[in-house]
Design an enzyme around this catalytic site. Structure first.
Site, mmCIF file in Angstrom:
data_model
loop_
_atom_site.group_PDB
_atom_site.id
_atom_site.type_symbol
_atom_site.label_atom_id
_atom_site.label_comp_id
_atom_site.label_asym_id
_atom_site.label_seq_id
_atom_site.Cartn_x
_atom_site.Cartn_y
_atom_site.Cartn_z
ATOM 1 N N HIS A 285 0.673 -1.185 0.117
ATOM 2 C CA HIS A 285 -0.019 -0.054 -0.127
ATOM 3 C C HIS A 285 0.761 1.438 0.107
ATOM 4 O O HIS A 285 1.970 1.336 0.311
ATOM 5 C CB HIS A 285 -1.063 -0.091 1.255
ATOM 6 C CG HIS A 285 -0.363 -0.021 2.657
ATOM 7 N ND1 HIS A 285 0.181 -1.111 2.922
ATOM 8 C CD2 HIS A 285 0.088 1.124 3.432
ATOM 9 C CE1 HIS A 285 0.738 -0.889 4.367
ATOM 10 N NE2 HIS A 285 0.749 0.550 4.540
ATOM 11 N N ASN A 286 0.580 2.193 -0.694
ATOM 12 C CA ASN A 286 0.920 3.446 -0.699
ATOM 13 C C ASN A 286 2.267 3.615 -1.633
ATOM 14 O O ASN A 286 3.028 4.843 -1.677
ATOM 15 C CB ASN A 286 1.199 4.187 0.600
ATOM 16 C CG ASN A 286 0.081 4.243 1.465
ATOM 17 O OD1 ASN A 286 -1.110 4.446 0.845
ATOM 18 N ND2 ASN A 286 0.423 4.215 2.740
#
EC number: 2.3.1.191
Length: 363
Positions: free
Chosen positions: A259-260
């Site tokens: 994620h990210n």
């Protein structure tokens, strides 16, 4: 399908000689080529294999004497692998999907399907999804609500594109790939053992209870143009901002993007690469098989990391890395040489100890 030598040469932008109207139905390795197949012998070391097979035409290295090889025609490839790219693109029939929408597919009435798109059996297209022109979606693929997919996209069998993902043109996802699953992000109300280890660099502190609370992923995934994702690879959605993959990046099988993460353009990520959450990867980065990238670090443009390298800290642009932990390739090679010398060094030290002991005994 069949192709004349002239058609193939024109598609490859390569010179050809001999019977240019000779037709082939496919390509094969020299020793296994039949009379109606194009033998791939783009290096002199493969020349002997032509005599073992039955090919009458071949893709050869520049300057090869095709007549002496008993061939009817030849195409010449100055850059063999570039020629392979063009040849395989030309001869690949791709999956049989469509035309149109299969009767068993479930397409939400609010979804918008572009002209020329084909949707295979048991595929599911969610509410308000937008599928671009000439997209091909194979059996059992799922495109969730509010997804945007560009033109000329290919989603193979069982691909999952989760809610609100944005994908550009000419995207390819191999079977089982999943884009936009929730990120692996959890927190403990009390200070966790992992936090203690980070502070103390090794000590977890006293025994404690800890319970994990999910941090939900409100972001999504944004993918540029001409991106490819291999079978069973996964790209997690962002916590607040989107996870992003730049145009032209190619991702192999069984790769995990956390994620990210922000991945640049024209990167190459080989099988079993793992990129932890919030890492930033520059442009044209090459990560060989089983490379791991730590969370919250930056890997600069044009970095190349050899197989199984583990990158724990920021990597400057242009650096060539190898090892665990990652270090300059030349440094790693010298360190490895040193390890190989250790047994001999230990033996020499033991001999010196014996010699010193004998001298001491004499005194």
């Amino acid at each position: 399908m069949s192709f004349t030598i002239q058609e193939i040469a024109t598609a490859l932008g390569a010179p050809a000689e001999g019977d240019l109207d000779f037709k082939v139905t496919g390509a094969a390795e020299p020793t296994m080529a039949a009379g109606d197949q194009l033998a791939l012998a783009m290096d002199p070391k493969y020349a002997d294999g032509l005599a073992e097979g039955g090919a009458q035409a071949a893709l050869l290295w520049s300057g090869a004497d095709w007549r002496a090889m008993g061939l009817k025609a030849a195409i010449f490839a100055p850059r063999p692998r570039v020629a392979m790219a063009g040849l395989t693109r030309m001869m690949d029939p791709g999956p049989e999907i469509g035309p149109d929408i299969h009767p068993t597919a479930i397409v939400d009435p609010s979804a918008m399907i572009g002209p020329g798109a084909a949707i295979g059996p048991y595929a599911v297209i969610g509410a308000r999804a937008r599928i671009g022109a000439n997209a091909r979606i194979a059996a059992h693929a799922v495109v969730a609500e509010d997804v945007r997919i560009g033109d000329d996209v290919l989603l193979m069998y069982g691909v999952r594109i989760c809610a609100r993902v944005r994908i550009g043109d000419r995207f390819i996802a191999q079977p089982g790939a999943a884009v936009g699953g929730d990120g692996f992000s959890f927190v403990t109300p009390e200070k966790s053992a992992v936090e203690a280890v980070r502070e103390t660099l090794g000590e977890t502190g006293s025994a404690r209870q800890q319970h994990y609370t999910r941090i939900h992923s409100l972001g999504s995934v944004t993918i540029g143009d001409d991106v490819e994702i291999g079978a069973n690879s996964t790209i997690d959605r962002g916590t607040i901002r989107d996870t992003s993959i730049g145009s032209g990046t190619k991702i192999d099988n069984l790769v995990q993007i956390g994620h990210n993460c922000q991945v640049g353009e024209d990167c190459l990520m080989c099988g079993l690469v793992g990129v932890a959450g919030s890492a930033r990867i520059g442009n044209r980065v090459v990560l060989a098989g089983q490379v791991g990238v730590n969370d919250n670090i930056f890997v600069g443009d044009d970095v190349i990391a050899g197989g199984a390298t583990k990158i724990f800290s920021n990597a400057p642009a242009g650096r060539v890395l190898l090892g665990y932990p990652a270090m300059r390739m030349e440094t790693h090679i010298e360190a490895y040489k040193g390890l190989r010398r250790l047994p001999r060094l230990f033996a020499q030290v033991a001999e010196l100890q014996k010699a010193v002991s004998k001298l001491a005994d004499r005194d």
